[in-house]
Motif scaffolding. Structure first.
Motif, PDB file in Angstrom:
ATOM      1  N   ALA A 195      30.075  70.277  84.305  1.00 27.93           N
ATOM      2  CA  ALA A 195      29.271  71.598  84.833  1.00 27.93           C
ATOM      3  C   ALA A 195      28.325  71.156  85.926  1.00 27.93           C
ATOM      4  N   SER A 196      27.976  69.747  85.907  1.00 24.38           N
ATOM      5  CA  SER A 196      27.080  69.327  86.908  1.00 24.38           C
ATOM      6  C   SER A 196      27.891  68.313  88.084  1.00 24.38           C
ATOM      7  N   GLN A 197      27.182  68.134  89.066  1.00 24.16           N
ATOM      8  CA  GLN A 197      28.044  67.313  90.088  1.00 24.16           C
ATOM      9  C   GLN A 197      27.930  65.870  89.542  1.00 24.16           C
ATOM     10  N   VAL A 198      29.270  65.321  89.126  1.00 27.37           N
ATOM     11  CA  VAL A 198      29.253  63.850  88.823  1.00 27.37           C
ATOM     12  C   VAL A 198      30.216  63.240  89.906  1.00 27.37           C
ATOM     13  N   TRP A 199      29.723  61.821  90.106  1.00 22.78           N
ATOM     14  CA  TRP A 199      30.549  60.937  91.039  1.00 22.78           C
ATOM     15  C   TRP A 199      30.590  59.637  89.992  1.00 22.78           C
ATOM     16  N   LEU A 200      31.906  59.039  90.077  1.00 22.28           N
ATOM     17  CA  LEU A 200      31.870  57.965  89.190  1.00 22.28           C
ATOM     18  C   LEU A 200      32.769  56.805  90.384  1.00 22.28           C
ATOM     19  N   HIS A 201      32.264  55.563  90.605  1.00 19.12           N
ATOM     20  CA  HIS A 201      32.891  54.821  91.566  1.00 19.12           C
ATOM     21  C   HIS A 201      33.137  53.541  90.649  1.00 19.12           C
ATOM     22  N   ALA A 202      34.585  53.301  90.634  1.00 19.99           N
ATOM     23  CA  ALA A 202      34.972  52.304  89.746  1.00 19.99           C
ATOM     24  C   ALA A 202      35.768  51.048  90.663  1.00 19.99           C
ATOM     25  N   ASN A 203      35.596  49.904  90.358  1.00 23.49           N
ATOM     26  CA  ASN A 203      36.379  48.782  90.865  1.00 23.49           C
ATOM     27  C   ASN A 203      36.627  47.585  89.883  1.00 23.49           C
ATOM     28  N   PHE A 204      37.509  46.763  90.073  1.00 25.78           N
ATOM     29  CA  PHE A 204      37.669  45.465  89.214  1.00 25.78           C
ATOM     30  C   PHE A 204      37.549  44.300  90.075  1.00 25.78           C
ATOM     31  N   GLU A 205      36.771  43.638  89.703  1.00 27.67           N
ATOM     32  CA  GLU A 205      36.394  42.231  90.148  1.00 27.67           C
ATOM     33  C   GLU A 205      36.776  41.207  89.199  1.00 27.67           C
ATOM     34  N   GLU A 247      27.466  64.992  68.154  1.00 29.31           N
ATOM     35  CA  GLU A 247      27.210  66.485  67.547  1.00 29.31           C
ATOM     36  C   GLU A 247      25.747  67.065  68.361  1.00 29.31           C
ATOM     37  N   HIS A 248      25.345  66.401  69.118  1.00 28.27           N
ATOM     38  CA  HIS A 248      24.088  67.162  69.977  1.00 28.27           C
ATOM     39  C   HIS A 248      24.243  67.609  71.425  1.00 28.27           C
ATOM     40  N   LEU A 249      25.582  67.287  71.839  1.00 31.87           N
ATOM     41  CA  LEU A 249      25.783  67.784  73.431  1.00 31.87           C
ATOM     42  C   LEU A 249      26.547  69.123  73.228  1.00 31.87           C
ATOM     43  N   SER A 250      26.079  69.833  74.320  1.00 34.16           N
ATOM     44  CA  SER A 250      26.422  71.174  74.291  1.00 34.16           C
ATOM     45  C   SER A 250      28.050  71.414  74.549  1.00 34.16           C
ATOM     46  N   ALA A 251      28.915  71.991  74.512  1.00 36.68           N
ATOM     47  CA  ALA A 251      30.306  72.204  74.863  1.00 36.68           C
ATOM     48  C   ALA A 251      30.510  71.709  75.954  1.00 36.68           C
ATOM     49  N   GLN A 252      29.556  72.070  77.393  1.00 36.52           N
ATOM     50  CA  GLN A 252      29.987  71.820  78.558  1.00 36.52           C
ATOM     51  C   GLN A 252      29.668  70.369  78.893  1.00 36.52           C
ATOM     52  N   ARG A 253      28.615  69.865  78.131  1.00 35.14           N
ATOM     53  CA  ARG A 253      28.394  68.550  78.385  1.00 35.14           C
ATOM     54  C   ARG A 253      29.419  67.630  77.729  1.00 35.14           C
ATOM     55  N   SER A 254      29.723  68.069  76.526  1.00 42.32           N
ATOM     56  CA  SER A 254      30.890  67.058  75.822  1.00 42.32           C
ATOM     57  C   SER A 254      32.281  67.227  76.634  1.00 42.32           C
ATOM     58  N   ASN A 255      32.437  68.283  77.355  1.00 39.35           N
ATOM     59  CA  ASN A 255      33.554  68.510  78.137  1.00 39.35           C
ATOM     60  C   ASN A 255      33.473  67.612  79.360  1.00 39.35           C
TER      61      ASN A 255
END
Length: 136
Positions: free
Chosen positions: A51-61, A111-119
């Motif tokens: 629901a919000s803007q999310v960015w994940l940057h992953a790498n393997f070192e 159990e405490h996250l909204s459906a949108q946050r859970s998704n």
């Protein structure tokens, strides 16, 4: 299989009696993260399904996962910080072996996250798992 850092986080959460205290702690974890560089906030690192803007940057070192992230929502930034404690430092095989939902349940978050946050959390977990699967 959770990381030692995640086990320490579980212990911290055991001392927090109610959801509001846990919620504040998650937000504080997000605030404590280093900011994600603007150059890494690009469509390739953006996580769809949140629901919000999310960015994940992953790498393997050296064969282990390291990822950073950012969100425009404080609670989601905190969830990113929690996921970092769960996954950072693991091999691709170990990342794929983590039952993230069960581990997050140990913190009392499911159990405490909204459906949108859970998704959104599910979308972030899937992005990390996809990154690991590509390396396995």
């Amino acid at each position: 299989m959770a990381t030692e850092v995640f086990e320490e986080l579980v212990e911290d959460f055991e001392f927090l009696d109610d959801w509001e205290d846990r919620y504040r702690h998650v937000i504080d974890l997000g605030k404590a993260m280093e900011p994600l560089e603007d150059a890494l906030r690009v469509p390739a690192t953006k996580v769809d399904g949140c629901a919000s803007q999310v960015w994940l940057h992953a790498n393997f070192e050296n064969g282990v996962l390291h990822f950073d992230g950012a969100s425009d929502a404080m609670i989601v930034s905190g969830l990113i910080a929690v996921l970092r404690t769960l996954y950072n430092g693991l091999s691709p095989k170990d990342v794929l072996g983590v039952d993230a939902r069960a581990e997050m349940g140990r913190l009392g978050l499911n159990e405490h996250l909204s459906a949108q946050r859970s998704n959104g959390l599910t979308a972030m977990i899937e992005r990390v798992r996809e990154t690991a699967a590509a390396q396995a």
